[in-house]
Design an enzyme around this catalytic site. Structure first.
Site, PDB file in Angstrom:
ATOM      1  N   ASP A  90      32.781 -34.659  57.274  1.00 64.44           N
ATOM      2  CA  ASP A  90      33.386 -35.860  56.969  1.00 64.44           C
ATOM      3  C   ASP A  90      33.057 -36.864  57.924  1.00 64.44           C
ATOM      4  OD1 ASP A  90      35.071 -35.452  59.043  1.00 64.44           O
ATOM      5  OD2 ASP A  90      37.031 -35.305  58.003  1.00 64.44           O
ATOM      6  N   GLY A  93      36.462 -41.168  59.048  1.00 69.45           N
ATOM      7  CA  GLY A  93      37.339 -42.238  58.608  1.00 69.45           C
ATOM      8  C   GLY A  93      38.789 -41.918  58.378  1.00 69.45           C
ATOM      9  N   ASP A 144      34.727 -44.399  55.070  1.00 71.25           N
ATOM     10  CA  ASP A 144      35.588 -45.020  54.206  1.00 71.25           C
ATOM     11  C   ASP A 144      37.078 -45.275  54.793  1.00 71.25           C
ATOM     12  OD1 ASP A 144      36.730 -42.273  54.189  1.00 71.25           O
ATOM     13  OD2 ASP A 144      37.561 -42.470  52.343  1.00 71.25           O
ATOM     14  N   GLN A 186      38.011 -44.459  46.605  1.00 69.49           N
ATOM     15  CA  GLN A 186      39.477 -44.785  46.942  1.00 69.49           C
ATOM     16  C   GLN A 186      40.122 -45.523  45.772  1.00 69.49           C
ATOM     17  OE1 GLN A 186      41.339 -43.471  49.426  1.00 69.49           O
ATOM     18  NE2 GLN A 186      39.724 -42.788  50.880  1.00 69.49           N
ATOM     19  N   GLY A 213      41.796 -40.272  49.313  1.00 64.61           N
ATOM     20  CA  GLY A 213      42.977 -40.557  49.260  1.00 64.61           C
ATOM     21  C   GLY A 213      43.774 -39.708  48.240  1.00 64.61           C
ATOM     22  N   ASP A 263      38.395 -28.641  49.879  1.00 63.84           N
ATOM     23  CA  ASP A 263      38.519 -27.922  51.473  1.00 63.84           C
ATOM     24  C   ASP A 263      40.068 -28.543  51.738  1.00 63.84           C
ATOM     25  OD1 ASP A 263      38.248 -31.363  51.917  1.00 63.84           O
ATOM     26  OD2 ASP A 263      38.954 -30.572  53.798  1.00 63.84           O
ATOM     27  N   CYS A 301      44.733  -6.487  47.401  1.00 62.36           N
ATOM     28  CA  CYS A 301      43.806  -7.446  47.947  1.00 62.36           C
ATOM     29  C   CYS A 301      43.060  -6.783  48.770  1.00 62.36           C
ATOM     30  CB  CYS A 301      44.975  -8.441  48.993  1.00 62.36           C
ATOM     31  SG  CYS A 301      43.642  -9.744  49.764  1.00 62.36           S
ATOM     32  N   CYS A 303      41.078  -7.806  51.155  1.00 63.31           N
ATOM     33  CA  CYS A 303      40.759  -8.592  52.393  1.00 63.31           C
ATOM     34  C   CYS A 303      40.788  -7.455  53.492  1.00 63.31           C
ATOM     35  CB  CYS A 303      41.608  -9.553  52.792  1.00 63.31           C
ATOM     36  SG  CYS A 303      43.124  -9.379  53.553  1.00 63.31           S
ATOM     37  N   CYS A 306      44.524  -6.621  54.737  1.00 59.80           N
ATOM     38  CA  CYS A 306      45.193  -5.818  53.540  1.00 59.80           C
ATOM     39  C   CYS A 306      44.638  -4.460  53.436  1.00 59.80           C
ATOM     40  CB  CYS A 306      45.266  -6.630  52.210  1.00 59.80           C
ATOM     41  SG  CYS A 306      46.317  -7.913  52.229  1.00 59.80           S
ATOM     42  N   HIS A 332      43.834 -13.102  55.622  1.00 60.14           N
ATOM     43  CA  HIS A 332      44.216 -12.794  54.382  1.00 60.14           C
ATOM     44  C   HIS A 332      44.156 -14.041  53.444  1.00 60.14           C
ATOM     45  CE1 HIS A 332      46.611 -11.548  50.778  1.00 60.14           C
ATOM     46  NE2 HIS A 332      47.139 -12.858  51.089  1.00 60.14           N
TER      47      HIS A 332
HETATM   48 ZN   LIG Z   1      44.787  -9.710  51.814  1.00 56.93          ZN
END
Ligand SMILES: [Zn+2]
Length: 378
Positions: A90, A93, A144, A186, A213, A263, A301, A303, A306, A332
């Site tokens: 980024d 700004g 910006d 914006q 914004g 993001d 899950c 991950c 988990c 996670h």
């Molecule tokens: Zn997980």
């Protein structure tokens, strides 16, 4: 550079493929946030394992510490942080307007005092593009002005005028080899301003467009409104990025409104308070009811956290301030965001996104505490 592969019949959702200098990114995509050149608590191997395609890094923070010369000396940001895949930076700004103390807006940028040591610094379109060029990011963002959502109509207007003028200056700056540059729209939640800003920015022919914004403490309906007011003006054949958003259910809704890139600090931010995301909302891993719960954070899950650990053990780690506890909740949460985007892409490919969206949003219970955590840090 961007290939639109598919559009959804029940919404504005799209599936696409973005080609950058360091690799291909399948969209819709979530970009974990590495503000200081590190996605908090996670290492690159973990990020790769969870299917991270691209991360975000921050021009303001990294240009103050360690500074542009160190990163240039390392051979660019990819080498410095040892992340060989795509990086979006980024422009700084947002931080100049939210973090910096005592700022003076001038015609070619902003003079401000560092939030760390009070040193007098200057950041404008030319400087922001020069820093991002030295970093060698795959996608650079224009500089910006991002006003708070409580700004007056006059303040919104002058922010739009400055944003347009600065975008033009950014457009004229040299780039790193293969670097893409995205424009930012914006204009708050005002239809006329959003339209005016979008038309002017799109006319400059950037490689993609961001809606700025939209993560500045405003209620959810204003986020959706700002996106709905801007999206019709963005070219269908280029990527669209909604900056700084959101909760899992918000991401699903924003995909349905035609957004391709996201993001957000939420997954790692709330992990550090011991809060985990699930497909039904958030859960406090630290809470007493997990004391003897030997199930994982979320059943099913895949991950690492988990697969390996119970809620009871993670709760214990968090309670005694063991680093592993907050690392595993970060694993996670980040995994859940990335898996959600992979599921969205699969449903778009299969033509079942409409059903998936309805079911996911109906099952997801939003938490006010989580929404306010989003605004606390970026
Ligand atoms: Zn997980």
């Amino acid at each position: 550079m961007f290939e639109l592969l598919q559009t959804d019949s029940t919404s504005k959702a799209r599936r696409g493929r973005l080609t950058t200098a360091h690799g291909v990114v399948d969209t819709p995509v979530f970009m974990p946030v590495g503000t200081q050149g590190s996605v908090k608590a996670l290492d690159p191997r973990e990020l790769e394992e969870m299917g991270t395609q691209i991360i975000l890094a921050n021009t303001y923070h990294l240009s103050i510490r360690p500074g542009i010369e160190i990163i240039r000396g390392a051979g660019g940001l990819h080498r410095f942080i040892n992340w060989p895949h795509p990086i979006l930076t980024d422009s700084g700004g947002f931080q100049v307007f939210s973090l910096a103390k005592i700022r003076k807006i001038k015609s070619h940028g902003v003079e401000f005092r560092s939030h760390l040591d009070g040193a007098l610094l200057f950041l404008g379109p030319k400087e922001a593009m020069e820093i991002q060029r030295a970093f060698g990011s795959d996608i650079a963002m224009v500089f910006d002005e991002c006003p708070p959502h409580t700004s007056t109509p006059r303040e919104f207007r002058s922010a739009v005028e400055r944003t347009i003028r600065w975008a033009k200056e950014c457009r004229e700056q040299p780039r790193a080899p293969g670097q893409l540059v995205f424009g930012i729209v914006q204009g708050g939640a005002q239809a006329a301003l959003r339209a005016e800003c979008a038309r002017a920015i799109v006319a400059m022919n950037f490689d993609g467009y961001a809606i700025g914004g939209v993560s500045v403490g405003e209620p959810e309906r204003e986020i959706f409104k700002a996106v709905e007011l801007t999206e019709p003006f963005l070219p269908a054949d280029l990527p669209r990025y909604a900056m700084g958003l959101g909760t899992p259910a918000q991401l699903v809704e924003l995909v349905a409104r035609g957004i391709d890139m996201f993001d957000c600090v939420l997954p790692t931010r709330v992990a550090r308070n011991g809060t985990a995301f699930t497909n039904k909302g958030t859960v406090s891993v630290k809470a007493g009811f997990n004391k003897a719960d030997f199930r994982p954070i979320e059943e099913g899950c895949a991950c690492f956290a988990c697969r390996q650990f119970s809620r009871a053990y993670l709760r214990h780690l968090l309670n005694v301030n063991e680093i592993l506890g907050l690392r595993m909740v970060s694993v996670h949460n980040s995994h859940l965001y990335l898996k959600l985007m992979a599921d969205i892409r699969a449903h778009l490919a299969a033509g079942t996104f409409g059903e998936f969206r309805r079911e996911f949003v109906a099952n997801y219970v939003p938490s006010r505490r989580v929404l306010s955590a989003r605004d606390a840090e970026r």
